[in-house]
Design a protein around this motif. Structure first.
Motif, mmCIF file in Angstrom:
data_model
loop_
_atom_site.group_PDB
_atom_site.id
_atom_site.type_symbol
_atom_site.label_atom_id
_atom_site.label_comp_id
_atom_site.label_asym_id
_atom_site.label_seq_id
_atom_site.Cartn_x
_atom_site.Cartn_y
_atom_site.Cartn_z
ATOM 1 N N ALA A 61 0.713 -1.116 0.101
ATOM 2 C CA ALA A 61 -0.072 0.024 -0.075
ATOM 3 C C ALA A 61 0.987 1.294 -0.186
ATOM 4 O O ALA A 61 0.413 2.067 -0.761
ATOM 5 C CB ALA A 61 -0.786 0.010 1.133
ATOM 6 N N ARG A 62 1.976 1.058 0.613
ATOM 7 C CA ARG A 62 2.859 2.410 0.816
ATOM 8 C C ARG A 62 3.522 2.681 -0.616
ATOM 9 O O ARG A 62 3.541 3.735 -1.064
ATOM 10 C CB ARG A 62 4.062 2.154 1.737
ATOM 11 C CG ARG A 62 4.940 3.440 1.921
ATOM 12 C CD ARG A 62 6.081 2.960 2.868
ATOM 13 N NE ARG A 62 7.119 2.179 2.211
ATOM 14 C CZ ARG A 62 8.311 2.595 1.300
ATOM 15 N NH1 ARG A 62 8.170 3.687 1.105
ATOM 16 N NH2 ARG A 62 8.829 1.610 0.924
ATOM 17 N N LEU A 63 4.058 1.503 -1.273
ATOM 18 C CA LEU A 63 4.555 1.823 -2.757
ATOM 19 C C LEU A 63 3.686 2.098 -3.640
ATOM 20 O O LEU A 63 3.945 3.062 -4.506
ATOM 21 C CB LEU A 63 5.135 0.504 -3.117
ATOM 22 C CG LEU A 63 6.504 -0.070 -2.167
ATOM 23 C CD1 LEU A 63 6.792 -1.520 -2.684
ATOM 24 C CD2 LEU A 63 7.409 0.928 -2.417
ATOM 25 N N GLU A 64 2.256 1.652 -3.571
ATOM 26 C CA GLU A 64 1.234 2.118 -4.551
ATOM 27 C C GLU A 64 1.019 3.639 -4.231
ATOM 28 O O GLU A 64 0.980 4.361 -5.222
ATOM 29 C CB GLU A 64 0.062 1.560 -4.128
ATOM 30 C CG GLU A 64 -1.140 1.849 -5.104
ATOM 31 C CD GLU A 64 -2.348 1.151 -4.985
ATOM 32 O OE1 GLU A 64 -3.407 1.470 -5.721
ATOM 33 O OE2 GLU A 64 -2.612 0.503 -3.529
ATOM 34 N N CYS A 65 1.179 4.170 -3.154
ATOM 35 C CA CYS A 65 1.006 5.595 -2.671
ATOM 36 C C CYS A 65 2.009 6.396 -3.268
ATOM 37 O O CYS A 65 1.984 7.497 -4.064
ATOM 38 C CB CYS A 65 0.903 5.599 -1.186
ATOM 39 S SG CYS A 65 0.603 7.387 -0.842
ATOM 40 N N VAL A 66 3.322 5.727 -3.314
ATOM 41 C CA VAL A 66 4.385 6.523 -3.979
ATOM 42 C C VAL A 66 4.365 6.382 -5.328
ATOM 43 O O VAL A 66 4.488 7.663 -5.796
ATOM 44 C CB VAL A 66 5.711 5.646 -3.442
ATOM 45 C CG1 VAL A 66 6.740 6.353 -4.027
ATOM 46 C CG2 VAL A 66 6.069 5.628 -1.908
ATOM 47 N N GLU A 67 4.056 5.401 -6.027
ATOM 48 C CA GLU A 67 3.549 5.398 -7.330
ATOM 49 C C GLU A 67 2.728 6.415 -7.576
ATOM 50 O O GLU A 67 2.975 7.405 -8.919
ATOM 51 C CB GLU A 67 3.065 4.230 -7.882
ATOM 52 C CG GLU A 67 4.026 3.131 -7.857
ATOM 53 C CD GLU A 67 3.551 1.594 -8.128
ATOM 54 O OE1 GLU A 67 2.347 1.665 -8.877
ATOM 55 O OE2 GLU A 67 4.228 0.718 -8.054
ATOM 56 N N MET A 68 1.542 6.666 -6.936
ATOM 57 C CA MET A 68 0.505 7.823 -7.383
ATOM 58 C C MET A 68 1.069 9.091 -7.235
ATOM 59 O O MET A 68 0.810 9.818 -7.878
ATOM 60 C CB MET A 68 -0.915 7.342 -6.537
ATOM 61 C CG MET A 68 -1.464 6.062 -7.138
ATOM 62 S SD MET A 68 -3.053 5.565 -6.246
ATOM 63 C CE MET A 68 -2.590 5.628 -4.609
#
Length: 255
Positions: A158-165
């Motif tokens: 979830a953290r990495l997805e947030c970073v991507e967005m």
């Protein structure tokens, strides 16, 4: 009271932040928070705390840890313990208390909605606020039983997805030069995550660094081939082709 698990596990109240020093009690609290407002069975708790080597009279030992944890969470003015006994096990009732993971998810959802509506400045603000809640690896140093292992894995994803967005929002705002350095770090830390290569290639191309963008593609291809025996995914290959053609559309959209 506030529970924080996006980093070292701690409990925050009007007196400040406190942490548990006993590893097994810390694991117990972590599991109950990971399944907040859900029953965690006695067998599941035993597995998380002791693995496949439980002590004799393990149920009595678990009862002692529950009792000690209730004392740790007791606060002036609180009428009942947040830890509730159920026929099959225990649950931690959040009630009016807060959990940083829930705050993180709310901010991510707001950022995603803002990005979908084209409000990229708002999206950046929400994503950055969400990531600011992290103080290190989630549940750092807590024993990893099956529940905690998958919970921490989900949190990191979830953290990495947030970073991507967040990176995509920066690119939509033409703030590509600001993310180049960060993306070089991210591709080094997560060499098999192709989305970071895609974002770095696009940021470099928009920064008039076409050759560097193509070098990133070559590095990604070599790494994926060496570790997994795979070619880059289709979006990455198509981005390479668009960069070679000098496609003007890449200057205005996220690939």
């Amino acid at each position: 009271m506030r529970y924080e698990i996006l980093g070292r596990l701690r409990v925050v109240d009007d007196e400040g932040a406190t942490s548990l020093t006993a590893r097994k009690m810390e694991t117990l609290l972590a599991v109950l928070l990971g399944r907040a407002d859900q029953v965690v069975t006695t067998d599941q708790l035993i597995t998380e705390i002791w693995g496949d080597r439980p002590p004799q009279r393990v149920n009595a030992a678990l009862h002692v840890y529950i009792s000690q944890l209730r004392k740790f969470l007791d606060r002036p003015g609180r009428r009942a313990s947040p830890i509730v006994t159920r026929p099959q096990g225990y649950l931690l009732h959040l009630g009016e208390d807060t959990l940083d993971v829930n705050d993180f998810q709310r901010k991510v959802n707001r950022g995603r909605e803002a990005a979908q509506r084209g409000r990229h400045e708002e999206a950046v603000a929400q994503f950055e606020a969400a990531l600011a809640l992290w103080r290190g690896r989630a549940l750092n140093d807590v024993q990893d039983g099956p529940i905690l292992y998958w919970y921490v894995t989900w949190l990191e994803e979830a953290r990495l997805e947030c970073v991507e967005m967040l990176n995509d929002a920066y690119l939509m705002l033409s703030r590509h030069r600001e993310v180049v350095g960060r993306l070089y770090v991210l591709t080094g830390e997560h060499p098999l995550r192709e989305s970071f290569y895609r974002q770095l290639m696009l940021a470099l191309f928009r920064s008039e660094r076409q050759a560097d963008a193509l070098k990133v593609y070559q590095h990604a291809r070599e790494r994926l081939n060496a570790e997994l025996g795979l070619e880059p995914c289709r979006p990455l290959r198509e981005l390479q082709g668009a960069i070679l053609r000098g496609d003007e559309l890449l200057k205005h959209t996220v690939a």
